[in-house]
Design an enzyme around this catalytic site. Structure first.
Site, PDB file in Angstrom:
ATOM      1  N   SER A  96     -47.965  41.490 -49.702  1.00 46.15           N
ATOM      2  CA  SER A  96     -48.220  42.756 -50.398  1.00 46.15           C
ATOM      3  C   SER A  96     -49.477  42.649 -51.249  1.00 46.15           C
ATOM      4  O   SER A  96     -50.008  43.660 -51.693  1.00 46.15           O
ATOM      5  CB  SER A  96     -47.022  43.132 -51.274  1.00 46.15           C
ATOM      6  OG  SER A  96     -46.669  42.068 -52.135  1.00 46.15           O
ATOM      7  N   ASP A 139     -45.541  34.234 -48.338  1.00 48.35           N
ATOM      8  CA  ASP A 139     -45.486  34.963 -47.067  1.00 48.35           C
ATOM      9  C   ASP A 139     -46.459  34.377 -46.056  1.00 48.35           C
ATOM     10  O   ASP A 139     -47.634  34.149 -46.384  1.00 48.35           O
ATOM     11  CB  ASP A 139     -45.873  36.430 -47.286  1.00 48.35           C
ATOM     12  CG  ASP A 139     -44.673  37.320 -47.526  1.00 48.35           C
ATOM     13  OD1 ASP A 139     -43.546  36.917 -47.202  1.00 48.35           O
ATOM     14  OD2 ASP A 139     -44.883  38.428 -48.048  1.00 48.35           O
ATOM     15  N   LYS A 169     -42.080  32.518 -46.131  1.00 45.45           N
ATOM     16  CA  LYS A 169     -41.262  33.645 -45.689  1.00 45.45           C
ATOM     17  C   LYS A 169     -41.923  34.254 -44.467  1.00 45.45           C
ATOM     18  O   LYS A 169     -43.148  34.372 -44.423  1.00 45.45           O
ATOM     19  CB  LYS A 169     -41.129  34.688 -46.794  1.00 45.45           C
ATOM     20  CG  LYS A 169     -40.347  35.934 -46.365  1.00 45.45           C
ATOM     21  CD  LYS A 169     -39.925  36.768 -47.549  1.00 45.45           C
ATOM     22  CE  LYS A 169     -40.989  37.682 -48.089  1.00 45.45           C
ATOM     23  NZ  LYS A 169     -41.506  38.675 -47.124  1.00 45.45           N
ATOM     24  N   GLU A 179     -41.281  37.431 -41.229  1.00 46.49           N
ATOM     25  CA  GLU A 179     -40.559  38.656 -40.903  1.00 46.49           C
ATOM     26  C   GLU A 179     -40.043  38.627 -39.471  1.00 46.49           C
ATOM     27  O   GLU A 179     -40.718  38.105 -38.575  1.00 46.49           O
ATOM     28  CB  GLU A 179     -41.498  39.864 -41.067  1.00 46.49           C
ATOM     29  CG  GLU A 179     -42.022  40.029 -42.481  1.00 46.49           C
ATOM     30  CD  GLU A 179     -42.963  41.219 -42.644  1.00 46.49           C
ATOM     31  OE1 GLU A 179     -43.144  41.991 -41.663  1.00 46.49           O
ATOM     32  OE2 GLU A 179     -43.516  41.375 -43.743  1.00 46.49           O
ATOM     33  N   GLU A 189     -34.975  44.401 -46.763  1.00 44.48           N
ATOM     34  CA  GLU A 189     -35.815  45.458 -47.341  1.00 44.48           C
ATOM     35  C   GLU A 189     -35.449  46.820 -46.744  1.00 44.48           C
ATOM     36  O   GLU A 189     -35.371  46.963 -45.509  1.00 44.48           O
ATOM     37  CB  GLU A 189     -37.307  45.135 -47.069  1.00 44.48           C
ATOM     38  CG  GLU A 189     -38.234  46.182 -47.655  1.00 44.48           C
ATOM     39  CD  GLU A 189     -39.692  45.737 -47.738  1.00 44.48           C
ATOM     40  OE1 GLU A 189     -39.997  44.574 -47.370  1.00 44.48           O
ATOM     41  OE2 GLU A 189     -40.519  46.558 -48.160  1.00 44.48           O
TER      42      GLU A 189
END
Ligand code: KIV
Length: 271
Positions: free
Chosen positions: A51, A89, A119, A121, A188
């Site tokens: 982000s 991330d 991390k 996704e 999320e």
């Protein structure tokens, strides 16, 4: 682990779930804020989220963040908070192309920043990658529901898992990630009931953002919860401060003092 201090290792983080202690995660991108966020021992995990590409770099999506940028910011966070648990991330296309690339890139993150985990996704397609990383000693936090690196495929930043088949798939993929060795799972923009069910089913902690109170912990983007981005008001967000206004006021006061000559005063000068 003493109950009065944040976890310092991945096993200590996982143990918080068994102890029934909710996990507090915040994003962080630099040393100054890292120092502030850990100062009172209130935050359990600092997430150097991709982000940063939106919050820090001003981009529309997270997609353009690079590994070198993540490493630069994660190193800064580590220097600001030497004892903190730091998760970083893996940015878009640094782990999806091949397991080998994922190992090399995740390894670089740990080796060059001092962070304890990465991390990434995704669900079923990422299971082999998660297993390979964990088998090589690289702790992995999973991320399901709205996965921002897939924003174009998902058609926007929308709640995921509302339909029965999507909910069942998310629950199954959560279990697959745990079985592959993930140490925690970010959920999320997921319906609260689904997140609570996944949380009850898993032994590893879930950390929600827009996923209700039934998760084992919560994460927010620091700039959002501090009220630094006043025009961003998604339903799930609570601002715990309104810092945009005092920042603007301080800048106006500084500008006025420079213009009227009251700053710098005599005491700010050198002999
Ligand atoms: O990049 C990020 O900040 C994240 C959080 C929103 C979970 O992935």
């Amino acid at each position: 682990m003493p109950a009065d201090r944040p976890p310092r290792t991945i096993p200590e983080l996982v143990a918080l779930k068994r102890a029934g202690r909710r996990i507090v995660m915040l994003t962080c991108y630099d040393a100054t804020f890292a120092r502030l966020l850990v100062a009172d021992g209130a935050v359990d995990v600092l997430l150097v989220g991709d982000s940063l590409h939106q919050v820090v770099a001003g981009r529309e999506t997270t997609l353009g963040a690079t590994l070198d940028q993540m490493i630069y910011h994660a190193g800064a966070v580590r220097r600001g908070a030497p004892d903190a648990l730091v998760v970083v991330d893996l940015p878009f296309l640094t782990y999806q192309v091949s397991v080998e690339e994922a190992i090399r890139n995740a390894g670089r993150v740990l080796a060059e920043t001092g962070a304890q985990a990465v991390k990434l996704e995704g669900g079923a397609p990422m299971v082999a990658t998660v297993r390979a990383l964990v088998q090589r000693g690289i702790p992995v936090v999973g991320h399901l529901g709205l996965t921002p690196q897939s924003v174009h495929a998902m058609g926007g930043y929308r709640v995921q898992g509302r339909e029965t088949h999507a909910a069942e798939r998310l629950a199954a993929e959560a279990q697959m990630l745990e079985d592959a060795g993930a140490c925690a799972l970010v959920l999320e923009l997921v319906p609260s009931a689904l997140a609570a069910r996944v949380t009850a089913d898993l032994a590893i902690p879930t950390i929600g953002i827009g996923a209700g109170a039934g998760c084992d912990g919560q994460v927010l983007v620091m700039h959002d919860m501090l009220g630094l981005v006043p025009d961003f008001s998604p339903k799930f967000l609570r601002r715990f401060a309104e810092l945009a206004a005092p920042v603007r006021a301080a800048v106006r006061e500084y500008a006025a003092a420079v213009r009227d000559g009251s700053y710098p005063a005599a005491e700010h000068g050198f002999e």
